[in-house]
Motif scaffolding. Structure first.
Motif, PDB file in Angstrom:
ATOM      1  N   ILE A 309      39.585  47.333  37.354  1.00 42.09           N
ATOM      2  CA  ILE A 309      40.956  46.966  37.726  1.00 42.09           C
ATOM      3  C   ILE A 309      40.978  45.610  38.428  1.00 42.09           C
ATOM      4  O   ILE A 309      41.990  44.914  38.402  1.00 42.09           O
ATOM      5  N   ARG A 310      39.852  45.244  39.051  1.00 42.73           N
ATOM      6  CA  ARG A 310      39.838  44.007  39.830  1.00 42.73           C
ATOM      7  C   ARG A 310      38.433  43.413  39.848  1.00 42.73           C
ATOM      8  O   ARG A 310      37.447  44.151  39.907  1.00 42.73           O
ATOM      9  N   SER A 311      38.367  42.095  39.782  1.00 44.18           N
ATOM     10  CA  SER A 311      37.088  41.386  39.851  1.00 44.18           C
ATOM     11  C   SER A 311      37.046  40.513  41.090  1.00 44.18           C
ATOM     12  O   SER A 311      38.025  39.825  41.414  1.00 44.18           O
ATOM     13  N   TYR A 312      35.901  40.529  41.757  1.00 49.61           N
ATOM     14  CA  TYR A 312      35.649  39.707  42.935  1.00 49.61           C
ATOM     15  C   TYR A 312      34.492  38.775  42.562  1.00 49.61           C
ATOM     16  O   TYR A 312      33.349  39.224  42.411  1.00 49.61           O
ATOM     17  N   VAL A 313      34.789  37.511  42.383  1.00 53.15           N
ATOM     18  CA  VAL A 313      33.777  36.553  41.929  1.00 53.15           C
ATOM     19  C   VAL A 313      33.390  35.644  43.089  1.00 53.15           C
ATOM     20  O   VAL A 313      34.239  34.956  43.666  1.00 53.15           O
ATOM     21  N   LEU A 314      32.084  35.642  43.429  1.00 53.04           N
ATOM     22  CA  LEU A 314      31.564  34.780  44.489  1.00 53.04           C
ATOM     23  C   LEU A 314      30.753  33.608  43.934  1.00 53.04           C
ATOM     24  O   LEU A 314      30.464  32.666  44.659  1.00 53.04           O
ATOM     25  N   HIS A 315      30.391  33.703  42.650  1.00 56.27           N
ATOM     26  CA  HIS A 315      29.627  32.636  41.997  1.00 56.27           C
ATOM     27  C   HIS A 315      29.857  32.734  40.485  1.00 56.27           C
ATOM     28  O   HIS A 315      29.882  33.841  39.952  1.00 56.27           O
ATOM     29  N   PRO A 316      30.092  31.641  39.785  1.00 53.32           N
ATOM     30  CA  PRO A 316      29.939  30.227  40.167  1.00 53.32           C
ATOM     31  C   PRO A 316      31.172  29.630  40.855  1.00 53.32           C
ATOM     32  O   PRO A 316      31.160  28.471  41.238  1.00 53.32           O
ATOM     33  N   TYR A 317      32.250  30.385  40.970  1.00 44.45           N
ATOM     34  CA  TYR A 317      33.445  29.952  41.693  1.00 44.45           C
ATOM     35  C   TYR A 317      33.881  31.137  42.551  1.00 44.45           C
ATOM     36  O   TYR A 317      33.292  32.223  42.484  1.00 44.45           O
ATOM     37  N   GLN A 318      34.919  30.968  43.336  1.00 43.16           N
ATOM     38  CA  GLN A 318      35.376  32.041  44.216  1.00 43.16           C
ATOM     39  C   GLN A 318      36.801  32.439  43.840  1.00 43.16           C
ATOM     40  O   GLN A 318      37.703  31.604  43.832  1.00 43.16           O
ATOM     41  N   MET A 319      36.951  33.737  43.517  1.00 42.80           N
ATOM     42  CA  MET A 319      38.273  34.224  43.126  1.00 42.80           C
ATOM     43  C   MET A 319      38.271  35.752  43.129  1.00 42.80           C
ATOM     44  O   MET A 319      37.271  36.388  42.790  1.00 42.80           O
ATOM     45  N   VAL A 320      39.394  36.307  43.523  1.00 43.88           N
ATOM     46  CA  VAL A 320      39.644  37.736  43.346  1.00 43.88           C
ATOM     47  C   VAL A 320      40.844  37.861  42.420  1.00 43.88           C
ATOM     48  O   VAL A 320      41.894  37.260  42.682  1.00 43.88           O
ATOM     49  N   LYS A 321      40.694  38.613  41.340  1.00 38.19           N
ATOM     50  CA  LYS A 321      41.785  38.752  40.371  1.00 38.19           C
ATOM     51  C   LYS A 321      41.973  40.207  40.001  1.00 38.19           C
ATOM     52  O   LYS A 321      41.013  40.909  39.668  1.00 38.19           O
ATOM     53  N   ASP A 322      43.229  40.656  40.046  1.00 35.76           N
ATOM     54  CA  ASP A 322      43.577  41.999  39.599  1.00 35.76           C
ATOM     55  C   ASP A 322      43.960  41.929  38.136  1.00 35.76           C
ATOM     56  O   ASP A 322      44.869  41.183  37.752  1.00 35.76           O
ATOM     57  N   HIS A 323      43.258  42.684  37.297  1.00 38.69           N
ATOM     58  CA  HIS A 323      43.449  42.585  35.851  1.00 38.69           C
ATOM     59  C   HIS A 323      44.685  43.340  35.358  1.00 38.69           C
ATOM     60  O   HIS A 323      45.097  43.171  34.212  1.00 38.69           O
ATOM     61  N   ARG A 324      45.282  44.142  36.217  1.00 33.83           N
ATOM     62  CA  ARG A 324      46.495  44.864  35.814  1.00 33.83           C
ATOM     63  C   ARG A 324      47.736  44.014  36.033  1.00 33.83           C
ATOM     64  O   ARG A 324      48.693  44.106  35.266  1.00 33.83           O
ATOM     65  N   THR A 325      47.721  43.211  37.089  1.00 31.38           N
ATOM     66  CA  THR A 325      48.912  42.452  37.461  1.00 31.38           C
ATOM     67  C   THR A 325      48.743  40.945  37.317  1.00 31.38           C
ATOM     68  O   THR A 325      49.723  40.206  37.408  1.00 31.38           O
ATOM     69  N   ASP A 326      47.484  40.493  37.129  1.00 30.99           N
ATOM     70  CA  ASP A 326      47.131  39.060  37.084  1.00 30.99           C
ATOM     71  C   ASP A 326      47.316  38.374  38.436  1.00 30.99           C
ATOM     72  O   ASP A 326      47.249  37.142  38.516  1.00 30.99           O
ATOM     73  N   HIS A 327      47.534  39.148  39.495  1.00 31.47           N
ATOM     74  CA  HIS A 327      47.605  38.545  40.829  1.00 31.47           C
ATOM     75  C   HIS A 327      46.200  38.112  41.229  1.00 31.47           C
ATOM     76  O   HIS A 327      45.230  38.857  41.036  1.00 31.47           O
ATOM     77  N   GLU A 328      46.072  36.911  41.801  1.00 38.98           N
ATOM     78  CA  GLU A 328      44.748  36.409  42.159  1.00 38.98           C
ATOM     79  C   GLU A 328      44.826  35.510  43.388  1.00 38.98           C
ATOM     80  O   GLU A 328      45.899  35.036  43.776  1.00 38.98           O
ATOM     81  N   THR A 329      43.674  35.295  44.002  1.00 38.34           N
ATOM     82  CA  THR A 329      43.560  34.393  45.140  1.00 38.34           C
ATOM     83  C   THR A 329      42.156  33.813  45.170  1.00 38.34           C
ATOM     84  O   THR A 329      41.195  34.448  44.715  1.00 38.34           O
ATOM     85  N   GLY A 330      42.041  32.612  45.721  1.00 35.18           N
ATOM     86  CA  GLY A 330      40.727  31.984  45.880  1.00 35.18           C
ATOM     87  C   GLY A 330      40.115  32.281  47.230  1.00 35.18           C
ATOM     88  O   GLY A 330      38.951  31.943  47.474  1.00 35.18           O
ATOM     89  N   ASN A 331      40.858  32.927  48.118  1.00 35.51           N
ATOM     90  CA  ASN A 331      40.364  33.249  49.456  1.00 35.51           C
ATOM     91  C   ASN A 331      39.679  34.613  49.431  1.00 35.51           C
ATOM     92  O   ASN A 331      40.232  35.614  49.898  1.00 35.51           O
ATOM     93  N   VAL A 332      38.480  34.637  48.878  1.00 35.62           N
ATOM     94  CA  VAL A 332      37.757  35.895  48.705  1.00 35.62           C
ATOM     95  C   VAL A 332      37.434  36.541  50.051  1.00 35.62           C
ATOM     96  O   VAL A 332      37.548  37.758  50.215  1.00 35.62           O
ATOM     97  N   GLN A 333      37.026  35.721  51.025  1.00 38.40           N
ATOM     98  CA  GLN A 333      36.612  36.275  52.310  1.00 38.40           C
ATOM     99  C   GLN A 333      37.753  37.002  53.005  1.00 38.40           C
ATOM    100  O   GLN A 333      37.551  38.043  53.628  1.00 38.40           O
ATOM    101  N   ALA A 334      38.971  36.466  52.896  1.00 41.51           N
ATOM    102  CA  ALA A 334      40.117  37.135  53.511  1.00 41.51           C
ATOM    103  C   ALA A 334      40.327  38.518  52.903  1.00 41.51           C
ATOM    104  O   ALA A 334      40.608  39.487  53.615  1.00 41.51           O
ATOM    105  N   VAL A 335      40.179  38.619  51.585  1.00 40.47           N
ATOM    106  CA  VAL A 335      40.333  39.912  50.911  1.00 40.47           C
ATOM    107  C   VAL A 335      39.256  40.874  51.382  1.00 40.47           C
ATOM    108  O   VAL A 335      39.536  42.034  51.719  1.00 40.47           O
ATOM    109  N   LEU A 336      38.003  40.414  51.432  1.00 42.94           N
ATOM    110  CA  LEU A 336      36.907  41.277  51.869  1.00 42.94           C
ATOM    111  C   LEU A 336      37.038  41.657  53.341  1.00 42.94           C
ATOM    112  O   LEU A 336      36.421  42.631  53.790  1.00 42.94           O
ATOM    113  N   ASP A 337      37.839  40.893  54.078  1.00 41.94           N
ATOM    114  CA  ASP A 337      38.110  41.229  55.476  1.00 41.94           C
ATOM    115  C   ASP A 337      39.327  42.130  55.622  1.00 41.94           C
ATOM    116  O   ASP A 337      39.794  42.379  56.740  1.00 41.94           O
TER     117      ASP A 337
END
Length: 357
Positions: A309-337
């Motif tokens: 449902i969601r991918s958290y990419v730390l390499h080679p770039y930084q992004m969290v993307k929800d595949h159901r809604t296409d909502h995404e952010t480049g602030n991965v650390q905030a999401v993990l917090d």
């Protein structure tokens, strides 16, 4: 959202206020029945639904009246009232925005507590570490909302992380928010457990059920249960207690297993394990009904492994993307917090739009 759209939702759309008022009248009649408590389980369910419905109906009735009154004042065309009406309209816009989001959390169990389970999947130690990261993420999210959390059961990983963990989350709309997190969460990163520091992909399954406590309207045949006791243990296999206080319950017809080892006594662990089992069995029944409806509509997508449902990419770039809604952010650390609200809201709005279609 435009006010007229909210009026439509109130008048027979998503919320259907007239329908809710009719249901409230029916429940009031049932609550006055002197024979209601002949069946305590049914009586508790009726009274809980009655209390929740009374709150909702009062809230929406008041809001609809505010909208109606404001529209009538505007229709008068009195210039002396326009300044005051502008302030009232601004206030009403804020209330409408809050009301719209409340509509997203109007499911039968949304306002209640939740049971969250996290299971490490493919990826070995990396996956177990990812499961621990997700546990931290959800605990941080719950802390932000002042929710109470209890670790009901856990199994440490081999070398790092956790294999699985079950958490009770207590707070208003706990289940309503967390149901958006059900599914497979995928992590892509340079592995800290790989000597060559290569990129690894890990998968973790997150399950969420409504926690109905002792009032779950579900009768389980004792003959369908296999109950085992064992010693609660900590990381490394060291026993925390000499007595067999941990409890594992297997529901034989479905094969569903529920366990608890974090309470002090076997009785407490058994009660918690049974509560989790009931929640899982009720969720199973709901999924069966949903699959039947999907089959009738010709729309059924397997929600099993490999359908993240969601991918958290730390390499080679930084992004969290929800595949159901296409909502995404480049602030991965905030999401993990624990900054998950935007993803949860996007999912709730997505499911609401599907409902309207």
């Amino acid at each position: 959202m435009k006010i007229w759209l909210l009026v439509w939702k109130l008048s027979g759309g998503v919320f259907d206020l007239p329908g809710k008022i009719q249901e409230l009248e029916t429940l009031n009649t049932q609550s006055a029945d002197p024979n209601l408590w002949d069946n305590p389980d049914n009586a508790r369910a009726v009274m809980q639904r009655l209390a929740a419905l009374q709150e909702d109906v009062q809230y929406w009735t008041n809001l609809r009246q505010e909208i109606h009154d404001t529209q009538e004042f505007f229709a008068l065309g009195d210039a002396d009232l326009f300044a005051e009406l502008e302030q009232t309209t601004d206030k009403l816009k804020d209330e409408v925005a809050q009301a719209e989001f409340r509509l997203l959390l109007s499911g039968p169990h949304d306002r209640g507590d939740a049971i969250l389970a996290i299971h490490a999947g493919a990826g070995g130690t990396d996956s177990q570490d990812w499961a621990a990261m997700l546990l931290r993420m959800f605990l941080r999210w719950a802390e932000r909302r002042n929710f109470k959390t209890d670790i009901l059961d856990s199994m440490e990983g081999e070398g790092a992380g956790i294999k699985s963990v079950t958490v009770g989350v207590r707070g208003q709309f706990g289940y309503g928010y967390l149901r958006s997190e059900r599914g497979v969460h995928r992590l892509v990163r340079l592995s800290p457990f790989d000597a060559a520091h290569r990129r690894h992909t890990s998968f973790v399954l997150v399950e969420v059920w409504p926690d109905l406590g002792e009032d779950a309207p579900l009768v389980i045949d004792p003959d369908d249960l296999q109950i085992d006791t064992y010693r609660a243990s900590s990381a490394g296999g060291q026993h925390m207690q000499k007595n067999e206080t941990a409890v594992r319950i297997t529901h034989l017809p479905t094969g569903i297993v529920s366990s608890c080892q974090n309470e002090r006594s076997q009785t407490q662990n058994r009660e918690v394990a049974m509560r989790v089992l009931k929640a899982r069995l009720m969720q199973l029944e709901e999924e069966k009904r949903r699959q039947q409806l999907d089959a009738l509509k010709g729309e059924h997508v397997d929600a099993g492994w490999g359908n993240q449902i969601r991918s958290y990419v730390l390499h080679p770039y930084q992004m969290v993307k929800d595949h159901r809604t296409d909502h995404e952010t480049g602030n991965v650390q905030a999401v993990l917090d624990g900054d998950l609200d935007a993803f949860m809201e996007a999912y709730l709005r997505h499911t609401m739009s599907e409902y309207q279609d």
